[in-house]
Write a protein that holds these residues in place. Structure first.
Motif, PDB file in Angstrom:
ATOM      1  N   TYR A 147       0.800  -1.230   0.000  1.00  0.00           N
ATOM      2  CA  TYR A 147       0.000   0.000   0.000  1.00  0.00           C
ATOM      3  C   TYR A 147       0.831   1.278   0.000  1.00  0.00           C
ATOM      4  O   TYR A 147       0.308   2.363  -0.204  1.00  0.00           O
ATOM      5  CB  TYR A 147      -0.965   0.000   1.184  1.00  0.00           C
ATOM      6  N   GLY A 148       2.113   1.179   0.255  1.00  0.00           N
ATOM      7  CA  GLY A 148       3.020   2.308   0.095  1.00  0.00           C
ATOM      8  C   GLY A 148       2.885   3.447   1.086  1.00  0.00           C
ATOM      9  O   GLY A 148       3.142   4.595   0.728  1.00  0.00           O
ATOM     10  N   LEU A 149       2.494   3.150   2.326  1.00  0.00           N
ATOM     11  CA  LEU A 149       2.388   4.229   3.311  1.00  0.00           C
ATOM     12  C   LEU A 149       3.759   4.862   3.542  1.00  0.00           C
ATOM     13  O   LEU A 149       4.754   4.169   3.727  1.00  0.00           O
ATOM     14  CB  LEU A 149       1.831   3.703   4.633  1.00  0.00           C
ATOM     15  N   HIS A 150       3.792   6.169   3.500  1.00  0.00           N
ATOM     16  CA  HIS A 150       4.995   6.991   3.667  1.00  0.00           C
ATOM     17  C   HIS A 150       6.026   6.779   2.556  1.00  0.00           C
ATOM     18  O   HIS A 150       7.205   7.037   2.746  1.00  0.00           O
ATOM     19  CB  HIS A 150       5.623   6.810   5.051  1.00  0.00           C
ATOM     20  N   ILE A 151       5.561   6.294   1.411  1.00  0.00           N
ATOM     21  CA  ILE A 151       6.411   6.193   0.227  1.00  0.00           C
ATOM     22  C   ILE A 151       6.050   7.390  -0.664  1.00  0.00           C
ATOM     23  O   ILE A 151       4.879   7.633  -0.936  1.00  0.00           O
ATOM     24  CB  ILE A 151       6.185   4.852  -0.519  1.00  0.00           C
TER      25      ILE A 151
END
Length: 164
Positions: A147-151
């Motif tokens: 989900y790429g949180l903080h990406i």
């Protein structure tokens, strides 16, 4: 005003701190159980002392991991698909912190009663702890790698309203 202080990862500091702290907790829990199992098999009771102190440090550190996890989750701006995984990760995280503290207390009682022996029942409980920690690692891994949180590209897409 706060939004102006956040970087491209939606954080007030360069990188997420939660993963750094939580990996420390994971290592301490796994190493604690490893020491108990090896100590039980080999009869090397000195490993039980190593196990207890690792578990004690993991207990304290788990709350630091939660504090940073809650803070960073609040800044993540999760989109709808992420929310169920993030909520489950949060619930299990809090539960694991409590469980680690309870197991540390149990480990302390075992330590006080007999420094040279550990029961197989405790090893069973520790195995359940390892399974729960492993599942929590899986959920955390999904939050970042799926989900790429903080990406950066995901943060940018969320800011632009592309992700709902």
């Amino acid at each position: 005003m706060l939004l102006l202080l956040l970087n491209s990862r939606n954080l007030p500091y360069p990188d997420p701190l939660h993963p750094i702290i939580v990996h420390f907790v994971i290592a301490m829990v796994f190493f604690s159980v490893f020491c108990d199992v090896v100590g039980h098999i080999t009869g090397n009771f000195k490993l039980f002392e190593v196990s207890f102190w690792n578990l004690l440090v993991a207990s304290v550190s788990s709350f630091l991991a939660i504090i940073f996890g809650q803070f960073e989750a609040g800044l993540a701006q999760p989109y709808e698909v992420v929310k169920p995984v993030l909520n489950l990760h949060t619930i299990i995280g809090w539960s694991l912190a409590g469980l680690i503290v309870m197991i540390t207390a149990l480990r302390y009682v075992i330590r006080i009663r007999n420094l040279k022996k550990i029961s197989t029942a405790y090893l069973g409980i520790a195995t359940i702890l390892i399974i729960l920690v492993t599942f929590q690692v899986y959920l955390g891994t999904r939050l970042v790698w799926v989900y790429g949180l903080h990406i950066e590209p995901v943060v940018q897409a969320a800011k632009e309203g592309i992700l709902q």
